[in-house]
Structures are given as C-alpha cells and as structure tokens.
Write a protein that holds these residues in place. Structure first.
Motif, short mmCIF file in Angstrom:
data_model
loop_
_atom_site.label_atom_id
_atom_site.label_comp_id
_atom_site.label_asym_id
_atom_site.label_seq_id
_atom_site.Cartn_x
_atom_site.Cartn_y
_atom_site.Cartn_z
N GLU A 60 0.78 -1.30 0.13
CA GLU A 60 0.00 0.11 0.09
C GLU A 60 0.93 1.16 0.05
OE1 GLU A 60 -3.48 -0.22 -0.09
OE2 GLU A 60 -3.00 -2.37 -0.22
N GLY A 61 0.38 2.19 -0.65
CA GLY A 61 1.03 3.56 -0.60
C GLY A 61 0.95 4.19 -1.86
N PHE A 62 1.68 5.19 -2.19
CA PHE A 62 1.76 6.04 -3.28
C PHE A 62 2.99 7.15 -3.64
CE2 PHE A 62 -0.06 9.94 -5.47
CZ PHE A 62 -1.14 9.59 -6.05
N PHE A 63 3.00 7.21 -5.02
CA PHE A 63 4.13 7.95 -5.27
C PHE A 63 3.68 9.49 -5.93
CE2 PHE A 63 7.90 8.57 -8.89
CZ PHE A 63 8.44 9.58 -8.01
N LEU A 64 3.84 10.24 -5.29
CA LEU A 64 3.55 11.71 -5.71
C LEU A 64 4.65 12.48 -6.29
CD1 LEU A 64 1.49 13.83 -5.95
CD2 LEU A 64 2.44 14.77 -3.71
N ARG A 65 4.33 12.86 -7.79
CA ARG A 65 5.32 13.74 -8.46
C ARG A 65 4.67 14.93 -8.66
NH1 ARG A 65 8.78 11.00 -13.07
NH2 ARG A 65 9.90 13.19 -12.85
N ALA A 66 4.99 16.16 -8.08
CA ALA A 66 4.23 17.40 -8.24
C ALA A 66 4.28 17.80 -9.90
CB ALA A 66 5.09 18.57 -7.85
N GLU A 67 5.46 17.49 -10.63
CA GLU A 67 5.09 17.89 -11.90
C GLU A 67 4.52 17.20 -12.95
OE1 GLU A 67 9.13 15.20 -13.68
OE2 GLU A 67 9.59 17.08 -12.46
N SER A 68 3.95 16.01 -12.31
CA SER A 68 2.89 15.09 -13.11
C SER A 68 1.55 14.99 -12.56
CB SER A 68 3.67 13.59 -13.39
OG SER A 68 3.93 13.16 -12.35
N PHE A 69 1.48 15.86 -11.53
CA PHE A 69 0.26 15.65 -10.93
C PHE A 69 -1.12 15.79 -11.86
CE2 PHE A 69 -3.03 17.24 -8.06
CZ PHE A 69 -3.26 16.09 -7.25
N PHE A 70 -1.09 16.91 -12.66
CA PHE A 70 -2.15 17.07 -13.75
C PHE A 70 -2.47 15.87 -14.42
CE2 PHE A 70 -3.68 18.35 -17.59
CZ PHE A 70 -4.96 19.51 -17.15
N ASN A 71 -1.42 15.15 -14.72
CA ASN A 71 -1.80 13.56 -15.65
C ASN A 71 -2.39 13.06 -14.71
OD1 ASN A 71 -0.63 15.08 -18.00
ND2 ASN A 71 1.34 14.00 -17.60
N PHE A 72 -2.07 12.90 -13.65
CA PHE A 72 -2.70 12.01 -12.64
C PHE A 72 -4.11 12.21 -12.30
CE2 PHE A 72 -3.71 10.69 -8.10
CZ PHE A 72 -3.60 9.37 -8.31
N ALA A 73 -4.38 13.42 -11.96
CA ALA A 73 -5.78 14.21 -11.76
C ALA A 73 -6.63 13.67 -13.00
CB ALA A 73 -5.82 15.36 -11.46
N THR A 74 -6.19 13.87 -14.10
CA THR A 74 -6.90 13.54 -15.32
C THR A 74 -7.34 12.02 -15.17
OG1 THR A 74 -5.97 15.29 -16.77
CG2 THR A 74 -6.97 13.29 -17.79
N TYR A 75 -6.38 11.18 -15.02
CA TYR A 75 -6.45 9.73 -15.01
C TYR A 75 -7.53 9.36 -13.83
CZ TYR A 75 -5.38 4.95 -13.91
OH TYR A 75 -5.74 3.38 -13.73
N ILE A 101 5.79 7.92 -1.04
CA ILE A 101 7.02 8.59 -1.62
C ILE A 101 6.66 9.82 -2.38
CG2 ILE A 101 8.62 8.49 -3.24
CD1 ILE A 101 8.55 5.31 -3.20
N LEU A 102 7.12 10.99 -1.81
CA LEU A 102 6.48 12.20 -2.03
C LEU A 102 7.83 13.13 -2.70
CD1 LEU A 102 4.39 13.17 0.86
CD2 LEU A 102 3.93 11.93 -1.24
N ASP A 103 7.73 13.55 -3.89
CA ASP A 103 8.79 14.46 -4.61
C ASP A 103 8.25 16.06 -4.70
OD1 ASP A 103 10.97 15.28 -5.94
OD2 ASP A 103 10.52 14.26 -7.96
N GLU A 104 8.95 16.85 -3.80
CA GLU A 104 8.73 18.10 -3.62
C GLU A 104 7.16 18.40 -3.41
OE1 GLU A 104 10.90 20.31 -6.59
OE2 GLU A 104 12.82 19.08 -6.27
N PRO A 105 6.76 18.07 -2.57
CA PRO A 105 5.23 18.06 -2.38
C PRO A 105 4.71 19.83 -2.12
CG PRO A 105 6.02 17.17 -0.38
CD PRO A 105 6.97 17.04 -1.51
#
Length: 245
Positions: A101-116, A154-158
């Motif tokens: 369980e968990g999640f990888f967050l990339r601030a730079e690709s968050f828009f694409n994830f939100a669309t998904y 895992i969070l990249d520059e949240p």
C-alpha cells in the motif's frame, strides 16, 4: 498477532555489481560511494540542490515498490523487473514488514494523474470534487486527506503547490498518519518548513555525498534564515544599483 506498523522500508542499498559509474545516473557525485540509506524513522526527508540525485533516487525506489514512475500507486502501474530503470535494478530494498500500500507523488506530473483519476475513479475518494476544479494546493491536500491511509508514501517536492500555511496543514496530516504507525514517508523537499518536521531524519545529497544532517545544517534552512534576517545584504550582492538608503 497485532499488525506491525511503520517504518516498513528499513533500508535502501545499492548493488555494487550493477553500478556503472561511467554513465548517468550512476555518475551523480552523491552516488560515488554507492547508496546506503537507513530508514529508521517513519519520516525521512531528502534534501539537496537541483541535480543532486534525490529525485532520481525517489523515482527508482517508486519503481521498486511497483508504483507508477510517473506518479500513482500499484493500481495505476504494472511492471516487471526488466521494465525498471537501470538505477531501480541496482537497488535493494529491505522491508519488515513488507507493504504494497502507498503512493508516489510527483508534483510535476500531478495534472496527468488528476486526469486519470477523473476517468477511472470515484471522486468521493478524493473529497467528492474534481481535482481539476480545485486550486493546485487544494487538490494536493484533497489527495493527502482522502487517499493517504496505511502504507508507504514517496513524495517528490510536495511543497511545490503548497503555500507556507498549507505546508503546515500538510505536516498535520503526516502526523495523523505516522504517529500511530500507520504510514511511512520518504520525501524529497526544498522546504525549510517541511524539513523541520519533528523526529524526521534528514538526508543530504549535497557536497558529493549522502549523509544524515540536522535540518538546521541544510543550506536551505541556513540560506532562508540568513536572507530573512538581512535581505538588504543579499540585494546589494544581487542588484548593482540597489540603494537601501
């Protein structure tokens, strides 16, 4: 038997036989002596200048966890060992207990994830409102508040989308999850606010090595404090025609 809690991932080490220092990313200065990071805290912060290797390592760790390297969780990505990047193939992750369980967050690709998310998920899991119909900071916090539960995050520059006030709100969310042992966080950040999280282990990638430091030893903290204490001194250095008289 009670369920064991965080920290789940206890160490990240490199496999020397797979480390070819003649090419990227293995030739990043901080990787010169290999990678050997003990994760003995539920919150670990990676800090360093742009290009120091912290985000590159986060992405490789996310791949090893089975998370989408573009951002997401195991539901959004399926991979085999052969599909991994060269750095991911050169890492060994030691777990006890193992969690999927968990999640990888990339601030730079968050828009694409939100669309998904809007295409495949029930928005009730994200606060009942489209992530695209919220500000960047609001959508980040909606994700944190509604999707972060039990697991390894895992969070990249949240902080990229968070005001200082919302960075404090984010720290409260981290505390609600990690304090009872439900979650572990591995965060790359430039934010002196996030670096100050109580009990966090801070790992620096600066000066060509990977080492543990106190957050007040980080260049991010020191530069921010020095600037706020005396901005005029920096203006004199930056702007030739600056006159503070």
């Amino acid at each position: 038997m009670p369920k064991l809690g965080a920290p789940f991932l206890h160490s990240i080490t490199s496999l020397e036989e797979n480390f070819d220092r003649s090419r990227f990313p293995f030739n990043i200065p901080a990787y010169d002596k290999g990678i050997n990071i003990a994760l003995d805290s539920k919150v670990t912060m990676l800090v360093g200048e742009n290009g120091s290797g912290k985000s590159t390592l986060l992405e490789a760790v996310a791949e090893c966890c089975g998370f989408d390297p573009e951002g997401g969780n195991r539901d959004h990505y399926r991979e085999s060992f052969e599909d991994r990047s060269e750095l991911a193939k050169a890492l060994r992750l030691s777990w006890l207990p193992r969690t999927t369980e968990g999640f990888f967050l990339r601030a730079e690709s968050f828009f694409n994830f939100a669309t998904y998310i809007e295409e495949v998920s029930n928005l009730r899991a994200y606060g009942g409102k489209s992530l695209h119909k919220q500000s960047h900071g609001e959508s980040f916090l909606a994700l944190f508040e509604n999707r972060f539960e039990h697991g390894f995050y895992i969070l990249d520059e949240p902080e990229a989308a968070l005001s200082p006030q919302r960075q404090l709100a984010f720290m409260s969310i981290i505390n609600q999850l990690e304090a009872p042992g439900h979650a572990q966080f591995l965060i790359a950040t430039h934010s002196p606010i996030l670096l100050s999280y109580p009990g966090a282990k801070v790992i620096s990638f600066d000066d060509g090595e990977i080492k543990q430091i106190d957050y007040k030893e980080s260049s991010h903290y020191q530069l921010t404090k020095s600037f706020l204490d005396s901005p005029e001194r920096y203006f004199r250095q930056l702007f030739e025609d600056y006159d503070d008289a």
